[in-house]
Design a protein around this motif. Structure first.
Motif, PDB file in Angstrom:
ATOM      1  N   GLY A  27      -7.860   7.104   1.512  1.00 51.13           N
ATOM      2  CA  GLY A  27      -7.943   7.480   2.918  1.00 51.13           C
ATOM      3  C   GLY A  27      -6.693   8.134   3.473  1.00 51.13           C
ATOM      4  O   GLY A  27      -6.574   8.325   4.677  1.00 51.13           O
ATOM      5  N   LEU A  28      -5.762   8.467   2.588  1.00 50.92           N
ATOM      6  CA  LEU A  28      -4.535   9.127   3.026  1.00 50.92           C
ATOM      7  C   LEU A  28      -4.744  10.639   3.057  1.00 50.92           C
ATOM      8  O   LEU A  28      -5.461  11.193   2.218  1.00 50.92           O
ATOM      9  N   GLN A  29      -4.123  11.290   4.017  1.00 57.03           N
ATOM     10  CA  GLN A  29      -4.255  12.734   4.165  1.00 57.03           C
ATOM     11  C   GLN A  29      -3.076  13.444   3.503  1.00 57.03           C
ATOM     12  O   GLN A  29      -1.939  13.290   3.954  1.00 57.03           O
ATOM     13  N   PRO A  30      -3.337  14.207   2.437  1.00 60.33           N
ATOM     14  CA  PRO A  30      -2.253  14.970   1.813  1.00 60.33           C
ATOM     15  C   PRO A  30      -1.628  15.933   2.820  1.00 60.33           C
ATOM     16  O   PRO A  30      -2.324  16.449   3.708  1.00 60.33           O
ATOM     17  N   ASP A  31      -0.334  16.159   2.689  1.00 61.71           N
ATOM     18  CA  ASP A  31       0.352  17.108   3.555  1.00 61.71           C
ATOM     19  C   ASP A  31       0.822  18.315   2.742  1.00 61.71           C
ATOM     20  O   ASP A  31       0.481  18.433   1.557  1.00 61.71           O
ATOM     21  N   VAL A  32       1.559  19.202   3.366  1.00 60.50           N
ATOM     22  CA  VAL A  32       2.024  20.414   2.680  1.00 60.50           C
ATOM     23  C   VAL A  32       2.854  20.047   1.448  1.00 60.50           C
ATOM     24  O   VAL A  32       2.714  20.669   0.389  1.00 60.50           O
ATOM     25  N   ILE A  33       3.686  19.032   1.566  1.00 61.17           N
ATOM     26  CA  ILE A  33       4.523  18.604   0.437  1.00 61.17           C
ATOM     27  C   ILE A  33       3.654  18.124  -0.726  1.00 61.17           C
ATOM     28  O   ILE A  33       3.922  18.446  -1.887  1.00 61.17           O
ATOM     29  N   THR A  34       2.600  17.394  -0.419  1.00 63.27           N
ATOM     30  CA  THR A  34       1.670  16.915  -1.453  1.00 63.27           C
ATOM     31  C   THR A  34       1.078  18.098  -2.202  1.00 63.27           C
ATOM     32  O   THR A  34       1.077  18.133  -3.443  1.00 63.27           O
ATOM     33  N   TYR A  35       0.540  19.049  -1.446  1.00 65.18           N
ATOM     34  CA  TYR A  35      -0.095  20.210  -2.075  1.00 65.18           C
ATOM     35  C   TYR A  35       0.911  21.056  -2.837  1.00 65.18           C
ATOM     36  O   TYR A  35       0.602  21.553  -3.928  1.00 65.18           O
TER      37      TYR A  35
ATOM     38  N   GLN B 189       0.836  -1.196   0.000  1.00 67.65           N
ATOM     39  CA  GLN B 189       0.000   0.000   0.000  1.00 67.65           C
ATOM     40  C   GLN B 189       0.878   1.256   0.000  1.00 67.65           C
ATOM     41  O   GLN B 189       1.650   1.467   0.937  1.00 67.65           O
ATOM     42  N   PRO B 190       0.777   2.082  -1.039  1.00 64.17           N
ATOM     43  CA  PRO B 190       1.547   3.330  -1.040  1.00 64.17           C
ATOM     44  C   PRO B 190       1.116   4.213   0.134  1.00 64.17           C
ATOM     45  O   PRO B 190      -0.052   4.215   0.530  1.00 64.17           O
ATOM     46  N   ASN B 191       2.065   4.965   0.685  1.00 65.60           N
ATOM     47  CA  ASN B 191       1.756   5.895   1.767  1.00 65.60           C
ATOM     48  C   ASN B 191       1.900   7.332   1.260  1.00 65.60           C
ATOM     49  O   ASN B 191       2.119   7.558   0.065  1.00 65.60           O
ATOM     50  N   VAL B 192       1.781   8.288   2.155  1.00 62.10           N
ATOM     51  CA  VAL B 192       1.853   9.697   1.766  1.00 62.10           C
ATOM     52  C   VAL B 192       3.185  10.006   1.094  1.00 62.10           C
ATOM     53  O   VAL B 192       3.233  10.696   0.067  1.00 62.10           O
ATOM     54  N   ILE B 193       4.264   9.474   1.627  1.00 61.85           N
ATOM     55  CA  ILE B 193       5.591   9.743   1.057  1.00 61.85           C
ATOM     56  C   ILE B 193       5.688   9.184  -0.359  1.00 61.85           C
ATOM     57  O   ILE B 193       6.226   9.840  -1.259  1.00 61.85           O
ATOM     58  N   THR B 194       5.150   8.007  -0.579  1.00 57.88           N
ATOM     59  CA  THR B 194       5.166   7.398  -1.906  1.00 57.88           C
ATOM     60  C   THR B 194       4.388   8.264  -2.899  1.00 57.88           C
ATOM     61  O   THR B 194       4.866   8.547  -4.007  1.00 57.88           O
ATOM     62  N   TYR B 195       3.189   8.664  -2.496  1.00 52.68           N
ATOM     63  CA  TYR B 195       2.381   9.515  -3.380  1.00 52.68           C
ATOM     64  C   TYR B 195       3.052  10.861  -3.618  1.00 52.68           C
ATOM     65  O   TYR B 195       3.027  11.377  -4.742  1.00 52.68           O
ATOM     66  N   ASN B 196       3.653  11.432  -2.592  1.00 59.47           N
ATOM     67  CA  ASN B 196       4.348  12.709  -2.774  1.00 59.47           C
ATOM     68  C   ASN B 196       5.445  12.586  -3.828  1.00 59.47           C
ATOM     69  O   ASN B 196       5.606  13.461  -4.682  1.00 59.47           O
ATOM     70  N   ALA B 197       6.192  11.499  -3.761  1.00 48.50           N
ATOM     71  CA  ALA B 197       7.267  11.284  -4.733  1.00 48.50           C
ATOM     72  C   ALA B 197       6.702  11.143  -6.150  1.00 48.50           C
ATOM     73  O   ALA B 197       7.252  11.702  -7.103  1.00 48.50           O
ATOM     74  N   ALA B 198       5.607  10.409  -6.281  1.00 53.02           N
ATOM     75  CA  ALA B 198       4.999  10.204  -7.606  1.00 53.02           C
ATOM     76  C   ALA B 198       4.405  11.502  -8.142  1.00 53.02           C
ATOM     77  O   ALA B 198       4.563  11.823  -9.331  1.00 53.02           O
ATOM     78  N   ILE B 199       3.718  12.263  -7.287  1.00 56.75           N
ATOM     79  CA  ILE B 199       3.147  13.546  -7.719  1.00 56.75           C
ATOM     80  C   ILE B 199       4.260  14.508  -8.106  1.00 56.75           C
ATOM     81  O   ILE B 199       4.170  15.207  -9.120  1.00 56.75           O
ATOM     82  N   SER B 200       5.330  14.521  -7.334  1.00 57.54           N
ATOM     83  CA  SER B 200       6.476  15.370  -7.649  1.00 57.54           C
ATOM     84  C   SER B 200       7.112  14.978  -8.986  1.00 57.54           C
ATOM     85  O   SER B 200       7.492  15.838  -9.780  1.00 57.54           O
ATOM     86  N   ALA B 201       7.210  13.670  -9.235  1.00 53.73           N
ATOM     87  CA  ALA B 201       7.754  13.207 -10.523  1.00 53.73           C
ATOM     88  C   ALA B 201       6.873  13.685 -11.670  1.00 53.73           C
ATOM     89  O   ALA B 201       7.380  14.115 -12.715  1.00 53.73           O
ATOM     90  N   CYS B 202       5.566  13.635 -11.474  1.00 53.41           N
ATOM     91  CA  CYS B 202       4.642  14.113 -12.515  1.00 53.41           C
ATOM     92  C   CYS B 202       4.782  15.617 -12.723  1.00 53.41           C
ATOM     93  O   CYS B 202       4.741  16.102 -13.852  1.00 53.41           O
ATOM     94  N   GLU B 203       4.954  16.339 -11.631  1.00 54.30           N
ATOM     95  CA  GLU B 203       5.149  17.793 -11.728  1.00 54.30           C
ATOM     96  C   GLU B 203       6.400  18.100 -12.546  1.00 54.30           C
ATOM     97  O   GLU B 203       6.376  18.911 -13.451  1.00 54.30           O
TER      98      GLU B 203
END
Length: 115
Positions: free
Chosen positions: A54-62, A21-35
């Motif tokens: 059900g994961l809560q985005p953080d400042v890094i995500t946004y 299961q990906p976590n917030v850090i995993t998603y942040n890395a993937a979103i950043s790669a897309c950016e």
């Protein structure tokens, strides 16, 4: 930079296929790669997927998602994300505001950028 976006997304898919299961850090890395790879729609899809899981985005995500909107010329969505972030009780930082201002400037919304 950005040329490894597909590799990052492949690794995310591989991770899920392995039952991890990906976590917030995993998603942040993937979103950043897309950016970085100018894949704004994919970055926003990942943000939605993250929330649906059900994961809560953080400042890094946004920050990554707003930066993606800046590169994708989507100032309205960048501003929506900024408002959503505040609504979730997260405190925007210098990176958040810089990306939001750049998104408005690139999208011809200088009136909003100066507010």
């Amino acid at each position: 930079k950005g040329c490894r976006t597909d590799t990052a997304l492949d690794l995310l898919a591989e991770m899920k296929a392995a039952g991890l299961q990906p976590n917030v850090i995993t998603y942040n890395a993937a979103i950043s790669a897309c950016e970085k790879g100018c894949r704004t729609d994919t970055a926003l899809d990942l943000l939605a997927e993250m929330k649906a899981a059900g994961l809560q985005p953080d400042v890094i995500t946004y920050n990554a998602a707003i930066s993606a909107c800046e590169k994708g010329n989507m100032p309205d969505i960048a501003l929506e994300l900024l408002a959503e972030m505040k609504g979730r009780g997260l405190q925007p930082d210098v990176i958040t505001y810089s990306a939001g201002i750049s998104a408005c400037e690139k999208g011809g919304r200088t009136d909003t950028a100066l507010d």
